[in-house]
Design a protein around this motif. Structure first.
Motif, PDB file in Angstrom:
ATOM      1  N   TYR A  30       0.825  -1.208   0.000  1.00  0.00           N
ATOM      2  CA  TYR A  30       0.000   0.000   0.000  1.00  0.00           C
ATOM      3  C   TYR A  30       0.857   1.255   0.000  1.00  0.00           C
ATOM      4  O   TYR A  30       0.578   2.213  -0.725  1.00  0.00           O
ATOM      5  CB  TYR A  30      -0.923   0.007   1.226  1.00  0.00           C
ATOM      6  CG  TYR A  30      -2.136  -0.875   1.090  1.00  0.00           C
ATOM      7  CD1 TYR A  30      -2.845  -0.933  -0.107  1.00  0.00           C
ATOM      8  CD2 TYR A  30      -2.582  -1.654   2.150  1.00  0.00           C
ATOM      9  CE1 TYR A  30      -3.956  -1.747  -0.241  1.00  0.00           C
ATOM     10  CE2 TYR A  30      -3.696  -2.465   2.028  1.00  0.00           C
ATOM     11  CZ  TYR A  30      -4.378  -2.518   0.827  1.00  0.00           C
ATOM     12  OH  TYR A  30      -5.476  -3.314   0.704  1.00  0.00           O
ATOM     13  N   TRP A  34       0.792   3.917  -3.075  1.00  0.00           N
ATOM     14  CA  TRP A  34       0.176   5.230  -2.857  1.00  0.00           C
ATOM     15  C   TRP A  34       1.049   6.109  -1.966  1.00  0.00           C
ATOM     16  O   TRP A  34       0.542   6.885  -1.153  1.00  0.00           O
ATOM     17  CB  TRP A  34      -1.222   5.060  -2.244  1.00  0.00           C
ATOM     18  CG  TRP A  34      -2.178   4.407  -3.189  1.00  0.00           C
ATOM     19  CD1 TRP A  34      -2.336   4.681  -4.510  1.00  0.00           C
ATOM     20  CD2 TRP A  34      -3.132   3.384  -2.885  1.00  0.00           C
ATOM     21  NE1 TRP A  34      -3.313   3.879  -5.061  1.00  0.00           N
ATOM     22  CE2 TRP A  34      -3.822   3.079  -4.078  1.00  0.00           C
ATOM     23  CE3 TRP A  34      -3.464   2.691  -1.721  1.00  0.00           C
ATOM     24  CZ2 TRP A  34      -4.830   2.112  -4.154  1.00  0.00           C
ATOM     25  CZ3 TRP A  34      -4.462   1.725  -1.785  1.00  0.00           C
ATOM     26  CH2 TRP A  34      -5.133   1.443  -2.986  1.00  0.00           C
ATOM     27  N   ILE A  56      -7.047   1.983   5.307  1.00  0.00           N
ATOM     28  CA  ILE A  56      -7.029   1.357   3.986  1.00  0.00           C
ATOM     29  C   ILE A  56      -7.056  -0.165   4.110  1.00  0.00           C
ATOM     30  O   ILE A  56      -7.860  -0.847   3.466  1.00  0.00           O
ATOM     31  CB  ILE A  56      -5.796   1.812   3.179  1.00  0.00           C
ATOM     32  CG1 ILE A  56      -5.921   3.277   2.784  1.00  0.00           C
ATOM     33  CG2 ILE A  56      -5.629   0.943   1.926  1.00  0.00           C
ATOM     34  CD1 ILE A  56      -4.667   3.854   2.170  1.00  0.00           C
ATOM     35  N   ASN A  60     -10.112  -2.221   2.883  1.00  0.00           N
ATOM     36  CA  ASN A  60      -9.845  -2.787   1.566  1.00  0.00           C
ATOM     37  C   ASN A  60      -9.337  -4.220   1.630  1.00  0.00           C
ATOM     38  O   ASN A  60      -9.428  -4.957   0.662  1.00  0.00           O
ATOM     39  CB  ASN A  60      -8.828  -1.922   0.826  1.00  0.00           C
ATOM     40  CG  ASN A  60      -8.758  -2.217  -0.651  1.00  0.00           C
ATOM     41  OD1 ASN A  60      -9.732  -2.060  -1.376  1.00  0.00           O
ATOM     42  ND2 ASN A  60      -7.598  -2.656  -1.112  1.00  0.00           N
ATOM     43  N   ALA A  63      -3.428  -6.696   0.375  1.00  0.00           N
ATOM     44  CA  ALA A  63      -2.996  -6.646  -1.026  1.00  0.00           C
ATOM     45  C   ALA A  63      -2.378  -8.003  -1.320  1.00  0.00           C
ATOM     46  O   ALA A  63      -1.189  -8.214  -1.137  1.00  0.00           O
ATOM     47  CB  ALA A  63      -1.998  -5.514  -1.219  1.00  0.00           C
ATOM     48  N   ARG A  71      -7.386  -3.378  -5.204  1.00  0.00           N
ATOM     49  CA  ARG A  71      -8.380  -2.485  -4.626  1.00  0.00           C
ATOM     50  C   ARG A  71      -9.776  -3.013  -4.912  1.00  0.00           C
ATOM     51  O   ARG A  71     -10.106  -3.314  -6.049  1.00  0.00           O
ATOM     52  CB  ARG A  71      -8.235  -1.076  -5.206  1.00  0.00           C
ATOM     53  CG  ARG A  71      -9.305  -0.117  -4.709  1.00  0.00           C
ATOM     54  CD  ARG A  71      -9.070   1.294  -5.173  1.00  0.00           C
ATOM     55  NE  ARG A  71      -8.887   1.393  -6.596  1.00  0.00           N
ATOM     56  CZ  ARG A  71      -8.936   2.534  -7.277  1.00  0.00           C
ATOM     57  NH1 ARG A  71      -9.148   3.655  -6.639  1.00  0.00           N
ATOM     58  NH2 ARG A  71      -8.753   2.564  -8.568  1.00  0.00           N
ATOM     59  N   GLY A  93     -13.627   2.023  -2.784  1.00  0.00           N
ATOM     60  CA  GLY A  93     -12.297   1.740  -2.267  1.00  0.00           C
ATOM     61  C   GLY A  93     -11.262   2.727  -2.751  1.00  0.00           C
ATOM     62  O   GLY A  93     -11.502   3.465  -3.702  1.00  0.00           O
ATOM     63  N   PRO A  94     -10.120   2.778  -2.032  1.00  0.00           N
ATOM     64  CA  PRO A  94      -9.661   1.814  -1.042  1.00  0.00           C
ATOM     65  C   PRO A  94     -10.152   2.051   0.393  1.00  0.00           C
ATOM     66  O   PRO A  94     -10.187   1.115   1.181  1.00  0.00           O
ATOM     67  CB  PRO A  94      -8.135   1.971  -1.086  1.00  0.00           C
ATOM     68  CG  PRO A  94      -7.927   3.405  -1.445  1.00  0.00           C
ATOM     69  CD  PRO A  94      -9.037   3.732  -2.399  1.00  0.00           C
ATOM     70  N   HIS A  96     -13.134   3.147   1.290  1.00  0.00           N
ATOM     71  CA  HIS A  96     -14.561   2.850   1.328  1.00  0.00           C
ATOM     72  C   HIS A  96     -15.424   3.827   2.120  1.00  0.00           C
ATOM     73  O   HIS A  96     -16.299   3.415   2.896  1.00  0.00           O
ATOM     74  CB  HIS A  96     -14.800   1.416   1.791  1.00  0.00           C
ATOM     75  CG  HIS A  96     -14.480   0.427   0.711  1.00  0.00           C
ATOM     76  ND1 HIS A  96     -15.361   0.120  -0.297  1.00  0.00           N
ATOM     77  CD2 HIS A  96     -13.345  -0.247   0.427  1.00  0.00           C
ATOM     78  CE1 HIS A  96     -14.797  -0.729  -1.127  1.00  0.00           C
ATOM     79  NE2 HIS A  96     -13.563  -0.960  -0.713  1.00  0.00           N
ATOM     80  N   GLN A 117     -13.245   7.322  -7.029  1.00  0.00           N
ATOM     81  CA  GLN A 117     -12.404   6.198  -7.409  1.00  0.00           C
ATOM     82  C   GLN A 117     -10.942   6.601  -7.606  1.00  0.00           C
ATOM     83  O   GLN A 117     -10.077   5.734  -7.716  1.00  0.00           O
ATOM     84  CB  GLN A 117     -12.941   5.528  -8.673  1.00  0.00           C
ATOM     85  CG  GLN A 117     -14.186   4.697  -8.407  1.00  0.00           C
ATOM     86  CD  GLN A 117     -14.810   4.127  -9.667  1.00  0.00           C
ATOM     87  OE1 GLN A 117     -14.740   4.740 -10.731  1.00  0.00           O
ATOM     88  NE2 GLN A 117     -15.415   2.963  -9.546  1.00  0.00           N
ATOM     89  N   PRO A 119      -7.603   7.383  -6.177  1.00  0.00           N
ATOM     90  CA  PRO A 119      -7.077   7.093  -4.838  1.00  0.00           C
ATOM     91  C   PRO A 119      -6.769   8.329  -4.001  1.00  0.00           C
ATOM     92  O   PRO A 119      -7.072   8.357  -2.795  1.00  0.00           O
ATOM     93  CB  PRO A 119      -5.807   6.280  -5.131  1.00  0.00           C
ATOM     94  CG  PRO A 119      -6.113   5.585  -6.414  1.00  0.00           C
ATOM     95  CD  PRO A 119      -6.907   6.586  -7.203  1.00  0.00           C
ATOM     96  N   ASN A 122      -9.989   9.650  -2.673  1.00  0.00           N
ATOM     97  CA  ASN A 122     -10.570   8.699  -1.734  1.00  0.00           C
ATOM     98  C   ASN A 122      -9.879   8.758  -0.375  1.00  0.00           C
ATOM     99  O   ASN A 122     -10.537   8.834   0.677  1.00  0.00           O
ATOM    100  CB  ASN A 122     -10.449   7.297  -2.337  1.00  0.00           C
ATOM    101  CG  ASN A 122     -11.294   6.262  -1.628  1.00  0.00           C
ATOM    102  OD1 ASN A 122     -10.932   5.812  -0.558  1.00  0.00           O
ATOM    103  ND2 ASN A 122     -12.410   5.880  -2.230  1.00  0.00           N
TER     104      ASN A 122
END
Length: 211
Positions: A30, A34, A56, A60, A63, A71, A93-94, A96, A117, A119, A122
């Motif tokens: 993650y 990001w 996250i 989410n 990973a 995601r 996500g991520p 939510h 959507q 990132p 979000n």
């Protein structure tokens, strides 16, 4: 809380250090995926990066496909009709956040699923939501997770944390927060962003760690 995560003590007095099994691979993925968004949003919104990583991962999930970022795009609640009729029944996500929540915390009723959507957008919504409830949770990770999941902080006898939440949300949040702290130990340049204060990882000087 300790500088490297959350430790709880059961009725038998045995301490449990909350972590997932193994190395914090999900957190590494993650942060690698990001990194720019997390760093800039953490600074802009004054929300500890450990809490953003915790949120996250709790929302989410892991990973889990190799080292590729995964995601979950959307979740629809049972009463979902469509985005405009029931914006409080769809999350993106991520992190939510609900579409309705994103519009509320950003002060923009024009926000749609496409915007959420992205990132960076979000994660910023999640950070601003967390910051907006700071007087209630004080950046304590379990209180942050309870507020984020249930919309408020209420007592409950349904889990070890004695806080209202859905499913095992708080257990997962505790483990992911521990992993986030472990990652921040590894990534020493993040210490300066996440030092001093409840819900944050201690600085090298505080912890007596050589750098």
């Amino acid at each position: 809380m300790t500088p490297d995560g959350i430790v709880s003590r059961g009725a038998d007095g045995v301490e449990e250090h909350h972590r997932t099994r193994g190395v914090p691979r999900t957190m590494r993925v993650y942060l690698a995926g990001w990194s720019d968004e997390l760093r800039s949003i953490s600074r802009d919104e004054a929300v500890p990066i450990a809490l953003l990583l915790m949120t996250i991962a709790t929302e989410n999930g892991p990973a889990s496909i190799g080292d590729d970022l995964v995601r979950i795009p959307v979740r629809r609640e049972p009463r979902y009709v469509d985005d405009e009729t029931t914006p409080d029944q769809i999350s993106v996500g991520p992190c939510h956040p609900l579409l309705a929540t994103a519009r509320e915390v950003m002060g923009d009723q024009a926000i749609d699923r496409g915007w959420l959507q992205v990132p960076a957008n979000n994660i910023r919504v999640a950070a601003r939501y967390i910051r907006g409830r700071a007087t209630v949770h004080g950046y304590d990770p379990i209180l942050v997770a309870a507020s984020y999941n249930a919309g408020s902080i209420r007592k409950s006898g349904a889990n070890r944390w004695h806080l209202r939440s859905y499913g095992n949300h708080l257990d997962r949040a505790a483990a992911w927060y521990g992993d986030a702290c472990a990652l921040l130990y590894e990534t020493r340049e993040l210490w300066s962003m996440d030092e001093a204060g409840l819900g944050r990882v201690g600085s090298p000087a505080t912890l007596g760690v050589a750098v």
